[in-house]
Scaffold this active site. Structure first.
Site, PDB file in Angstrom:
ATOM      1  N   TYR A 102      32.048  17.734   4.581  1.00 34.73           N
ATOM      2  CA  TYR A 102      32.849  17.182   5.687  1.00 34.73           C
ATOM      3  C   TYR A 102      32.240  17.546   7.052  1.00 34.73           C
ATOM      4  O   TYR A 102      32.162  16.703   7.961  1.00 34.73           O
ATOM      5  CB  TYR A 102      34.270  17.740   5.552  1.00 34.73           C
ATOM      6  CG  TYR A 102      35.302  17.200   6.503  1.00 34.73           C
ATOM      7  CD1 TYR A 102      35.894  15.956   6.298  1.00 34.73           C
ATOM      8  CD2 TYR A 102      35.739  17.967   7.590  1.00 34.73           C
ATOM      9  CE1 TYR A 102      36.886  15.485   7.156  1.00 34.73           C
ATOM     10  CE2 TYR A 102      36.730  17.509   8.446  1.00 34.73           C
ATOM     11  CZ  TYR A 102      37.303  16.267   8.227  1.00 34.73           C
ATOM     12  OH  TYR A 102      38.278  15.807   9.075  1.00 34.73           O
ATOM     13  N   LYS A 151      30.976  14.904   9.756  1.00 31.87           N
ATOM     14  CA  LYS A 151      31.587  14.822  11.087  1.00 31.87           C
ATOM     15  C   LYS A 151      30.574  15.113  12.198  1.00 31.87           C
ATOM     16  O   LYS A 151      30.699  14.592  13.312  1.00 31.87           O
ATOM     17  CB  LYS A 151      32.792  15.766  11.178  1.00 31.87           C
ATOM     18  CG  LYS A 151      33.991  15.313  10.316  1.00 31.87           C
ATOM     19  CD  LYS A 151      34.400  13.878  10.623  1.00 31.87           C
ATOM     20  CE  LYS A 151      35.818  13.557  10.188  1.00 31.87           C
ATOM     21  NZ  LYS A 151      36.156  12.134  10.373  1.00 31.87           N
TER      22      LYS A 151
HETATM   23  P1  NAI Z   1      45.119  11.168   6.126  1.00 33.59           P
HETATM   24  O1  NAI Z   1      44.559  11.645   4.822  1.00 33.59           O
HETATM   25  O2  NAI Z   1      46.548  11.421   6.429  1.00 33.59           O
HETATM   26  O3  NAI Z   1      44.829   9.603   6.302  1.00 33.59           O
HETATM   27  C1  NAI Z   1      43.557   9.075   6.059  1.00 33.59           C
HETATM   28  C2  NAI Z   1      43.708   7.620   5.663  1.00 33.59           C
HETATM   29  O4  NAI Z   1      42.396   7.105   5.392  1.00 33.59           O
HETATM   30  C3  NAI Z   1      44.537   7.438   4.379  1.00 33.59           C
HETATM   31  O5  NAI Z   1      45.558   6.507   4.594  1.00 33.59           O
HETATM   32  C4  NAI Z   1      43.515   6.964   3.358  1.00 33.59           C
HETATM   33  O6  NAI Z   1      44.025   6.071   2.380  1.00 33.59           O
HETATM   34  C5  NAI Z   1      42.490   6.269   4.259  1.00 33.59           C
HETATM   35  N1  NAI Z   1      41.204   6.124   3.582  1.00 33.59           N
HETATM   36  C6  NAI Z   1      40.526   7.031   2.843  1.00 33.59           C
HETATM   37  N2  NAI Z   1      39.421   6.496   2.337  1.00 33.59           N
HETATM   38  C7  NAI Z   1      39.368   5.215   2.759  1.00 33.59           C
HETATM   39  C8  NAI Z   1      38.442   4.154   2.563  1.00 33.59           C
HETATM   40  N3  NAI Z   1      37.353   4.305   1.798  1.00 33.59           N
HETATM   41  N4  NAI Z   1      38.706   2.956   3.150  1.00 33.59           N
HETATM   42  C9  NAI Z   1      39.815   2.772   3.902  1.00 33.59           C
HETATM   43  N5  NAI Z   1      40.716   3.755   4.130  1.00 33.59           N
HETATM   44  C10 NAI Z   1      40.496   4.954   3.560  1.00 33.59           C
HETATM   45  O7  NAI Z   1      44.147  11.809   7.242  1.00 33.59           O
HETATM   46  P2  NAI Z   1      44.390  12.103   8.796  1.00 33.59           P
HETATM   47  O8  NAI Z   1      44.712  13.539   8.931  1.00 33.59           O
HETATM   48  O9  NAI Z   1      45.276  11.102   9.404  1.00 33.59           O
HETATM   49  O10 NAI Z   1      42.891  11.935   9.339  1.00 33.59           O
HETATM   50  C11 NAI Z   1      42.411  10.765   9.975  1.00 33.59           C
HETATM   51  C12 NAI Z   1      40.997  11.017  10.476  1.00 33.59           C
HETATM   52  O11 NAI Z   1      40.982  12.111  11.374  1.00 33.59           O
HETATM   53  C13 NAI Z   1      40.003  11.370   9.372  1.00 33.59           C
HETATM   54  O12 NAI Z   1      38.740  10.816   9.660  1.00 33.59           O
HETATM   55  C14 NAI Z   1      39.946  12.879   9.446  1.00 33.59           C
HETATM   56  O13 NAI Z   1      38.762  13.372   8.898  1.00 33.59           O
HETATM   57  C15 NAI Z   1      40.056  13.095  10.938  1.00 33.59           C
HETATM   58  N6  NAI Z   1      40.526  14.413  11.326  1.00 33.59           N
HETATM   59  C16 NAI Z   1      41.769  14.883  10.941  1.00 33.59           C
HETATM   60  C17 NAI Z   1      42.188  16.147  11.322  1.00 33.59           C
HETATM   61  C18 NAI Z   1      43.530  16.708  10.946  1.00 33.59           C
HETATM   62  O14 NAI Z   1      43.788  17.873  11.271  1.00 33.59           O
HETATM   63  N7  NAI Z   1      44.407  15.981  10.300  1.00 33.59           N
HETATM   64  C19 NAI Z   1      41.314  17.020  12.145  1.00 33.59           C
HETATM   65  C20 NAI Z   1      40.068  16.420  12.475  1.00 33.59           C
HETATM   66  C21 NAI Z   1      39.686  15.175  12.089  1.00 33.59           C
END
Ligand code: NAI
Length: 252
Positions: free
Chosen positions: A153, A157
């Site tokens: 990851y 990133k």
């Molecule tokens: P989450 O797990 O709640 O939501 C991620 C969404 O992406 C899910 O709905 C999932 O179905 C979708 N997804 C996964 N693989 C996919 C694919 N191949 N095609 C289309 N959709 C796909 O995650 P969250 O926390 O909302 O994170 C969103 C973004 O922010 C991610 O890129 C994550 O790495 C990044 N992020 C999140 C942090 C956190 O603390 N929650 C911190 C830093 C970055």
């Protein structure tokens, strides 16, 4: 004369940060394509946007699948309008210490974050360069600076940051900006799953994390949506190739 509605695509928008970003961009006046793996799951967010008076389309796309990206983006252009804003937010985690990390977990993380952002950006830039206006916002993470148990990851990133700066260099002359947002700890299903894996209740986990954050709280999807809203705005046209840490305090 009023400006015609601009179309924005938000990936991974069925929940969490993506859902918050999609909702915010709809409030800002964009027609929003709510993209995620499962179209039915996207529909809930799209219906909520429509109920609040916005315009949204639910689209199922696996961003790592070249064919699905080509078909899905073309459908968005036809049904909602040519996309000129793209938020590459879809993400997964497959945490493990290096010596236990499966190759499939390395590949899966690279596939969604890097291949996914590449495929979506390549498809969407065609509309942006044609319009001579566009905004690409990529989700990085504070983990790009290194995080135990996240070799896959963190590499992805950090890769997103180099990818973003390169897009800024290549697309600037077409009126297209590219910026990255690197969130710290945000309350979503992703961080709830981490708490569960560690055997800690989510509230206790949040309290523990907040103690390390200068503003003394954990973040919410709305905190990230506010930053995306800025990068997508007309006024941000001279800001490109930047990485904004939205983490409640300074990061390197
Ligand atoms: P989450 O797990 O709640 O939501 C991620 C969404 O992406 C899910 O709905 C999932 O179905 C979708 N997804 C996964 N693989 C996919 C694919 N191949 N095609 C289309 N959709 C796909 O995650 P969250 O926390 O909302 O994170 C969103 C973004 O922010 C991610 O890129 C994550 O790495 C990044 N992020 C999140 C942090 C956190 O603390 N929650 C911190 C830093 C970055």
């Amino acid at each position: 004369m009023s400006t015609p509605t601009r179309t924005a695509i938000v990936t991974g928008a069925a929940r969490g940060i993506g859902a918050g970003v999609a909702t915010r961009l709809a409030q800002d006046g964009f027609a929003v394509a709510v993209v995620d793996l499962d179209e039915v799951a996207c529909k809930k967010v799209a219906d909520e946007i429509a109920a609040a008076g916005g315009t949204a389309l639910a689209v199922g796309i696996d961003v790592a699948d070249e064919e699905a990206v080509a078909t899905g983006v073309a459908r968005i252009a036809e049904e909602l309008g040519d996309p000129v804003v793209l938020v590459n937010n879809a993400g997964i985690i497959r945490d493990n210490l290096l010596f236990k990390m499966a190759t499939s977990d390395w590949d899966a993380v690279m596939g969604v974050h890097l291949r996914g952002a590449f495929l979506m950006s390549r498809a969407a830039q065609a509309y942006m360069t044609k319009a001579r206006w566009g905004r690409i916002v990529n989700l990085s993470s504070t983990s790009a600076l290194g995080n135990r148990g996240q070799a896959n990851y963190a590499a992805a990133k950090a890769g997103v940051q180099g990818f973003t700066k390169t897009l800024a260099l290549e697309l600037g002359k077409f009126g297209v900006t590219a910026n990255a947002i690197a969130p710290g700890f945000i309350e979503t299903d992703m961080t709830a799953a981490t708490a569960e894996r560690m055997g800690i209740g989510f509230d206790d986990f949040k309290k523990h994390m907040a103690a390390e954050i200068p503003v003394a709280r954990t973040g919410t999807p709305a905190d990230i949506a506010a930053a995306v809203s800025f990068f997508a705005s007309e006024g941000a046209g001279f800001v490109s190739g930047q990485v904004l840490y939205v983490a409640g305090g300074p990061k390197d």
